[in-house]
Design a protein around this motif. Structure first.
Motif, PDB file in Angstrom:
ATOM      1  N   MET A   1       0.823  -1.213   0.000  1.00 54.49           N
ATOM      2  CA  MET A   1       0.000   0.000   0.000  1.00 54.49           C
ATOM      3  C   MET A   1       0.857   1.264   0.000  1.00 54.49           C
ATOM      4  SD  MET A   1      -3.052   1.112  -0.193  1.00 54.49           S
ATOM      5  CE  MET A   1      -4.100  -0.289   0.188  1.00 54.49           C
ATOM      6  N   ASN A   2       2.064   1.156   0.610  1.00 52.75           N
ATOM      7  CA  ASN A   2       2.979   2.296   0.597  1.00 52.75           C
ATOM      8  C   ASN A   2       3.363   2.682  -0.829  1.00 52.75           C
ATOM      9  OD1 ASN A   2       4.946   4.201   1.890  1.00 52.75           O
ATOM     10  ND2 ASN A   2       6.413   2.870   0.849  1.00 52.75           N
ATOM     11  N   ASP A   3       3.573   1.652  -1.678  1.00 50.18           N
ATOM     12  CA  ASP A   3       3.885   1.916  -3.084  1.00 50.18           C
ATOM     13  C   ASP A   3       2.785   2.734  -3.742  1.00 50.18           C
ATOM     14  OD1 ASP A   3       6.239   0.539  -2.891  1.00 50.18           O
ATOM     15  OD2 ASP A   3       5.482  -1.307  -3.780  1.00 50.18           O
ATOM     16  N   LEU A   4       1.536   2.380  -3.427  1.00 50.00           N
ATOM     17  CA  LEU A   4       0.396   3.069  -4.023  1.00 50.00           C
ATOM     18  C   LEU A   4       0.387   4.539  -3.631  1.00 50.00           C
ATOM     19  CD1 LEU A   4      -2.284   3.157  -5.536  1.00 50.00           C
ATOM     20  CD2 LEU A   4      -3.414   2.344  -3.452  1.00 50.00           C
ATOM     21  N   TRP A   5       0.607   4.825  -2.345  1.00 49.81           N
ATOM     22  CA  TRP A   5       0.538   6.219  -1.903  1.00 49.81           C
ATOM     23  C   TRP A   5       1.692   7.048  -2.442  1.00 49.81           C
ATOM     24  CZ3 TRP A   5      -3.944   7.694  -0.895  1.00 49.81           C
ATOM     25  CH2 TRP A   5      -4.845   6.910  -0.177  1.00 49.81           C
ATOM     26  N   VAL A   6       2.859   6.441  -2.574  1.00 52.41           N
ATOM     27  CA  VAL A   6       3.988   7.155  -3.182  1.00 52.41           C
ATOM     28  C   VAL A   6       3.665   7.498  -4.635  1.00 52.41           C
ATOM     29  CG1 VAL A   6       6.381   6.944  -3.955  1.00 52.41           C
ATOM     30  CG2 VAL A   6       5.751   6.195  -1.659  1.00 52.41           C
TER      31      VAL A   6
ATOM     32  N   VAL B   1       0.652   7.817  -5.956  1.00 52.78           N
ATOM     33  CA  VAL B   1      -0.397   8.841  -5.963  1.00 52.78           C
ATOM     34  C   VAL B   1       0.210  10.217  -5.724  1.00 52.78           C
ATOM     35  CG1 VAL B   1      -2.403   9.715  -4.703  1.00 52.78           C
ATOM     36  CG2 VAL B   1      -2.276   7.298  -5.310  1.00 52.78           C
ATOM     37  N   ALA B   2       1.186  10.290  -4.814  1.00 55.39           N
ATOM     38  CA  ALA B   2       1.859  11.563  -4.552  1.00 55.39           C
ATOM     39  C   ALA B   2       2.610  12.050  -5.787  1.00 55.39           C
ATOM     40  CB  ALA B   2       2.819  11.407  -3.370  1.00 55.39           C
ATOM     41  N   MET B   3       3.248  11.112  -6.488  1.00 53.17           N
ATOM     42  CA  MET B   3       3.973  11.494  -7.696  1.00 53.17           C
ATOM     43  C   MET B   3       3.008  11.966  -8.784  1.00 53.17           C
ATOM     44  SD  MET B   3       6.916   9.467  -9.785  1.00 53.17           S
ATOM     45  CE  MET B   3       7.517  10.113 -11.356  1.00 53.17           C
TER      46      MET B   3
ATOM     47  N   CYS C   1       3.715  11.713 -17.976  1.00 50.74           N
ATOM     48  CA  CYS C   1       4.230  11.429 -16.628  1.00 50.74           C
ATOM     49  C   CYS C   1       3.266  10.550 -15.846  1.00 50.74           C
ATOM     50  CB  CYS C   1       4.472  12.735 -15.867  1.00 50.74           C
ATOM     51  SG  CYS C   1       5.889  13.685 -16.426  1.00 50.74           S
ATOM     52  N   CYS C   2       1.992  10.915 -15.867  1.00 52.35           N
ATOM     53  CA  CYS C   2       0.994  10.155 -15.122  1.00 52.35           C
ATOM     54  C   CYS C   2       0.842   8.744 -15.673  1.00 52.35           C
ATOM     55  CB  CYS C   2      -0.352  10.882 -15.149  1.00 52.35           C
ATOM     56  SG  CYS C   2      -0.360  12.426 -14.194  1.00 52.35           S
ATOM     57  N   THR C   3       0.892   8.599 -16.986  1.00 52.50           N
ATOM     58  CA  THR C   3       0.745   7.281 -17.590  1.00 52.50           C
ATOM     59  C   THR C   3       1.953   6.405 -17.287  1.00 52.50           C
ATOM     60  OG1 THR C   3      -0.567   8.275 -19.365  1.00 52.50           O
ATOM     61  CG2 THR C   3       0.219   6.035 -19.720  1.00 52.50           C
ATOM     62  N   HIS C   4       3.150   6.991 -17.266  1.00 52.43           N
ATOM     63  CA  HIS C   4       4.341   6.242 -16.865  1.00 52.43           C
ATOM     64  C   HIS C   4       4.146   5.643 -15.472  1.00 52.43           C
ATOM     65  CE1 HIS C   4       7.596   6.556 -19.786  1.00 52.43           C
ATOM     66  NE2 HIS C   4       7.238   7.803 -20.056  1.00 52.43           N
ATOM     67  N   GLU C   5       3.656   6.461 -14.555  1.00 49.46           N
ATOM     68  CA  GLU C   5       3.487   6.000 -13.166  1.00 49.46           C
ATOM     69  C   GLU C   5       2.374   4.964 -13.063  1.00 49.46           C
ATOM     70  OE1 GLU C   5       4.826   5.775  -9.343  1.00 49.46           O
ATOM     71  OE2 GLU C   5       5.658   7.019 -10.950  1.00 49.46           O
ATOM     72  N   LEU C   6       1.279   5.171 -13.768  1.00 48.16           N
ATOM     73  CA  LEU C   6       0.179   4.204 -13.745  1.00 48.16           C
ATOM     74  C   LEU C   6       0.611   2.872 -14.353  1.00 48.16           C
ATOM     75  CD1 LEU C   6      -2.857   6.456 -14.780  1.00 48.16           C
ATOM     76  CD2 LEU C   6      -2.386   5.486 -12.526  1.00 48.16           C
ATOM     77  N   LYS C   7       1.387   2.921 -15.422  1.00 47.65           N
ATOM     78  CA  LYS C   7       1.872   1.693 -16.044  1.00 47.65           C
ATOM     79  C   LYS C   7       2.806   0.947 -15.091  1.00 47.65           C
ATOM     80  CE  LYS C   7       4.115  -0.122 -20.227  1.00 47.65           C
ATOM     81  NZ  LYS C   7       5.208  -0.857 -19.593  1.00 47.65           N
ATOM     82  N   LEU C   8       3.666   1.692 -14.421  1.00 47.86           N
ATOM     83  CA  LEU C   8       4.573   1.060 -13.462  1.00 47.86           C
ATOM     84  C   LEU C   8       3.792   0.401 -12.337  1.00 47.86           C
ATOM     85  CD1 LEU C   8       7.521   0.592 -12.617  1.00 47.86           C
ATOM     86  CD2 LEU C   8       7.399   2.741 -11.329  1.00 47.86           C
TER      87      LEU C   8
ATOM     88  N   GLN D   1      15.125   8.196  -7.080  1.00 46.91           N
ATOM     89  CA  GLN D   1      15.168   8.537  -5.661  1.00 46.91           C
ATOM     90  C   GLN D   1      14.809   7.346  -4.780  1.00 46.91           C
ATOM     91  OE1 GLN D   1      16.381  11.640  -4.984  1.00 46.91           O
ATOM     92  NE2 GLN D   1      16.494  11.713  -7.229  1.00 46.91           N
ATOM     93  N   GLY D   2      14.206   6.311  -5.371  1.00 47.18           N
ATOM     94  CA  GLY D   2      13.896   5.095  -4.626  1.00 47.18           C
ATOM     95  C   GLY D   2      12.910   5.293  -3.495  1.00 47.18           C
ATOM     96  N   LEU D   3      11.881   6.093  -3.731  1.00 47.95           N
ATOM     97  CA  LEU D   3      10.905   6.389  -2.677  1.00 47.95           C
ATOM     98  C   LEU D   3       9.963   5.227  -2.384  1.00 47.95           C
ATOM     99  CD1 LEU D   3      10.005  10.054  -3.692  1.00 47.95           C
ATOM    100  CD2 LEU D   3      11.614   9.286  -1.936  1.00 47.95           C
ATOM    101  N   SER D   4       9.872   4.271  -3.281  1.00 53.78           N
ATOM    102  CA  SER D   4       9.025   3.097  -3.059  1.00 53.78           C
ATOM    103  C   SER D   4       9.730   1.867  -3.611  1.00 53.78           C
ATOM    104  CB  SER D   4       7.660   3.272  -3.742  1.00 53.78           C
ATOM    105  OG  SER D   4       7.787   3.233  -5.158  1.00 53.78           O
TER     106      SER D   4
END
Length: 245
Positions: free
Chosen positions: A1-6, A8-10, A47-54, A129-132
């Motif tokens: 779940m932490n991955d999800l919130w990171v 969402v923040a991005m 940017c958003c699609t990159h994060e959603l795909k990941l 940055q390795g935030l998640s």
């Protein structure tokens, strides 16, 4: 779940950054304002699609979470993009309709692709940055992307064509709905298209978005990706125009 919130923040940071650029564009002459809004909105979309795909590829989200996030992000795009299209086929269509010169369309398309490349660099920098955990995994593979197709080239191209056709048809008929429901209708159509075709082609149905997300991936040649992600959406959009006559 932490991955999800990171993630969402991005997503939020990407939207906020793009919105700041769009706000700054208001002081510019109208021509330059249009160009800057197009670049900022395309950057946001990629940017958003990159994060959603990941998230979809690495975090194995529950289907309900994935669809809800896709719907919400699409809704945000529709509300914030203003008159930006973020799609080269729309720029070319405006030339055919006589609402934009070929030179102006060329500048728009150039800015869209520049924004798509900038989005690649931006997300790579953010992931480094390795935030998640999923960002760390992506960093460990040197941000490489692997074969995005879940079917043959022809199947993927047909999916992209169909998605572009359905989305264009939805946009053409959205005005028949109450104004407050139009963006929700388009967001629902996009979410349904991603759900239906995502497993086969990734459901990009946008040449510049595919250039940013899928073209860096291994598994197929540049020309094969052009066939799927450029020819498919262009034909789908044109087919919609033919059926609307």
């Amino acid at each position: 779940m932490n991955d999800l919130w990171v993630s969402v923040a991005m997503l939020g940071v990407s939207v906020l950054l793009s919105e700041l650029i769009r706000s700054a564009a208001r002081v510019l002459p109208i021509d330059y304002r249009i160009y800057l809004r197009e670049a900022a909105s395309t950057f946001q979309l990629c940017c958003c699609t990159h994060e959603l795909k990941l998230l979809g590829d690495s975090a194995q989200l529950e289907l309900s979470y994935g669809l809800a996030l896709t719907y919400t992000v699409t809704l945000v795009h529709l509300v914030t993009f203003q008159d930006a299209t973020c799609n080269p086929t729309a720029a070319l269509e405006s030339v055919c309709r006589g609402t934009r010169s070929l030179r102006a369309a060329g500048v728009v398309i150039m800015l869209q692709f520049a924004a798509a490349v900038a989005a690649q660099s931006y997300v790579a920098s953010a992931w480094s940055q390795g935030l998640s955990d999923i960002h760390l995994q992506q960093k460990s593979t040197d941000f490489r992307c692997f074969d995005p197709l879940g079917g043959t080239l022809l199947e993927a191209a047909v999916v992209e064509l169909a998605c572009a056709f359905v989305l264009q048809a939805a946009c053409m008929h959205a005005h028949k709905l109450d104004e407050r429901l139009q963006v929700h209708f388009i967001a629902a159509v996009v979410t349904a298209a991603v759900y239906a075709g995502g497993g086969i082609s990734g459901a990009m149905f946008n040449p510049v978005l595919a250039f940013s997300i899928q073209f860096p991936c291994s598994g197929h040649t540049y020309l094969e990706y052009c066939f799927v992600y450029w020819l498919g959406p262009v034909l789908g959009k044109q087919w919609t125009g033919v059926h609307s006559l």
